[in-house]
Design a protein around this motif. Sequence first.
Motif, PDB file in Angstrom:
ATOM      1  N   GLN A   1      -7.132   4.488   1.204  1.00 34.26           N
ATOM      2  CA  GLN A   1      -6.529   3.532   1.674  1.00 34.26           C
ATOM      3  C   GLN A   1      -7.603   2.507   2.196  1.00 34.26           C
ATOM      4  OE1 GLN A   1      -3.153   1.965   2.216  1.00 34.26           O
ATOM      5  NE2 GLN A   1      -4.533   0.339   2.423  1.00 34.26           N
TER       6      GLN A   1
ATOM      7  N   LEU B   1       2.302   9.131  -6.063  1.00 26.17           N
ATOM      8  CA  LEU B   1       2.083  10.441  -5.362  1.00 26.17           C
ATOM      9  C   LEU B   1       2.469  11.772  -6.106  1.00 26.17           C
ATOM     10  CD1 LEU B   1       1.470  11.642  -2.688  1.00 26.17           C
ATOM     11  CD2 LEU B   1       3.762  11.528  -1.734  1.00 26.17           C
TER      12      LEU B   1
ATOM     13  N   VAL C   1      -6.337  12.433   1.638  1.00 20.97           N
ATOM     14  CA  VAL C   1      -6.023  11.077   1.914  1.00 20.97           C
ATOM     15  C   VAL C   1      -7.308  10.516   2.782  1.00 20.97           C
ATOM     16  CG1 VAL C   1      -4.793   9.214   2.752  1.00 20.97           C
ATOM     17  CG2 VAL C   1      -3.603  11.409   1.566  1.00 20.97           C
TER      18      VAL C   1
ATOM     19  N   HIS D   1      -6.181   9.929  -2.511  1.00 18.99           N
ATOM     20  CA  HIS D   1      -5.785   8.879  -2.424  1.00 18.99           C
ATOM     21  C   HIS D   1      -6.676   7.881  -1.262  1.00 18.99           C
ATOM     22  CE1 HIS D   1      -2.706   5.383  -1.742  1.00 18.99           C
ATOM     23  NE2 HIS D   1      -2.961   5.565  -0.641  1.00 18.99           N
TER      24      HIS D   1
ATOM     25  N   ALA E   1      -1.922   6.001   6.416  1.00 20.26           N
ATOM     26  CA  ALA E   1      -2.675   6.806   5.894  1.00 20.26           C
ATOM     27  C   ALA E   1      -2.798   7.937   6.437  1.00 20.26           C
ATOM     28  CB  ALA E   1      -3.885   6.287   5.594  1.00 20.26           C
TER      29      ALA E   1
ATOM     30  N   ALA F   1       1.119   4.249  -2.988  1.00 16.59           N
ATOM     31  CA  ALA F   1       1.307   5.529  -2.749  1.00 16.59           C
ATOM     32  C   ALA F   1       2.570   6.577  -3.223  1.00 16.59           C
ATOM     33  CB  ALA F   1       0.982   5.925  -1.149  1.00 16.59           C
TER      34      ALA F   1
ATOM     35  N   SER G   1       1.088  -1.049  -0.043  1.00 21.16           N
ATOM     36  CA  SER G   1      -0.003  -0.004  -0.042  1.00 21.16           C
ATOM     37  C   SER G   1       0.856   1.490   0.160  1.00 21.16           C
ATOM     38  CB  SER G   1      -0.833  -0.064   1.237  1.00 21.16           C
ATOM     39  OG  SER G   1      -2.136  -0.847   0.983  1.00 21.16           O
TER      40      SER G   1
END
Length: 292
Positions: free
Chosen positions: A137, A125, A178, A135, A164, A121, A117
Amino acid sequence: MRRGPLSGRTAVVTGAARGVGAALARELAARGMRVALLGHEGDRLRRLAGELPVPALAHEVDITDDAALAVAADSVRTGLGTPSVVVANAAVADAGLFADSDPARWRRIIDVNLTGSAATARTFLPDLTATKGYHLQVASLAAIGAAPLMSAYCASKAGAEAFAHSLRAEVAHLGVAVGLGYLTWTGTDLIEDADRHSVMRELRGHMPWPVRDVYPVDRAAARLALAVERRSMAVYYPRWLRLAQPVRAAMPAVVTRAARHYLPRIEARSPLRHTDLLGGGGTADAKATGAS
């Protein structure tokens, strides 16, 4: 397709070959997004890409491989455009007592669910920064309240949740949002496979209602898609899962007290044999990495 704030944009979904990932890809496509499908099982990814009513791209990749992820990202940018949404959904799980766990498989679960994960990212990014994107999660009830017999999965999801939160604080001033998507037992083939193992069937059966219920994957995906549309900090499916947050500090003691009573009873009826990686996705990951 519905016209809306996501229409014409590009989304990346990991673990998109089946389950929540595939259902979410369909939901995002229905909102007009171009969708990049990442994960194992290339045939399933390509078949899903061909079914979507929007331009889509299938790329078979191991999300724990940084170099391979970089290649996938270049493919997405060239084929669909700069992503403004990235969903870190890929995950694997097994079940059984930690004392009996296979060390390599335990590390692999952490590697996919947490490190993978984070690698996702990191790779995308720059794109999210350029687009002031979002984003998401995908987390779990396991991040809020850890359960016995799932030590690697619970540890990985708790770690992904903390990651996250940290990432959100770092990129907020860049205009990147996020979010965390909290799900409980969802009707994927992973759960179907889990219920074929007495260790998992017994674990879920001893949870209180409504925690032990299995919820529709399409509705979970619809909730996640709405979170993407709204750039939500957190989304819960089912909605009652939100109520676990205020009491999470008390949950370890409650779980320990309950497990002290029901684990010996379970083991008396059936040995708590450790499972392999669960579901078709777990089988595909084991095959791709050469694990037994």
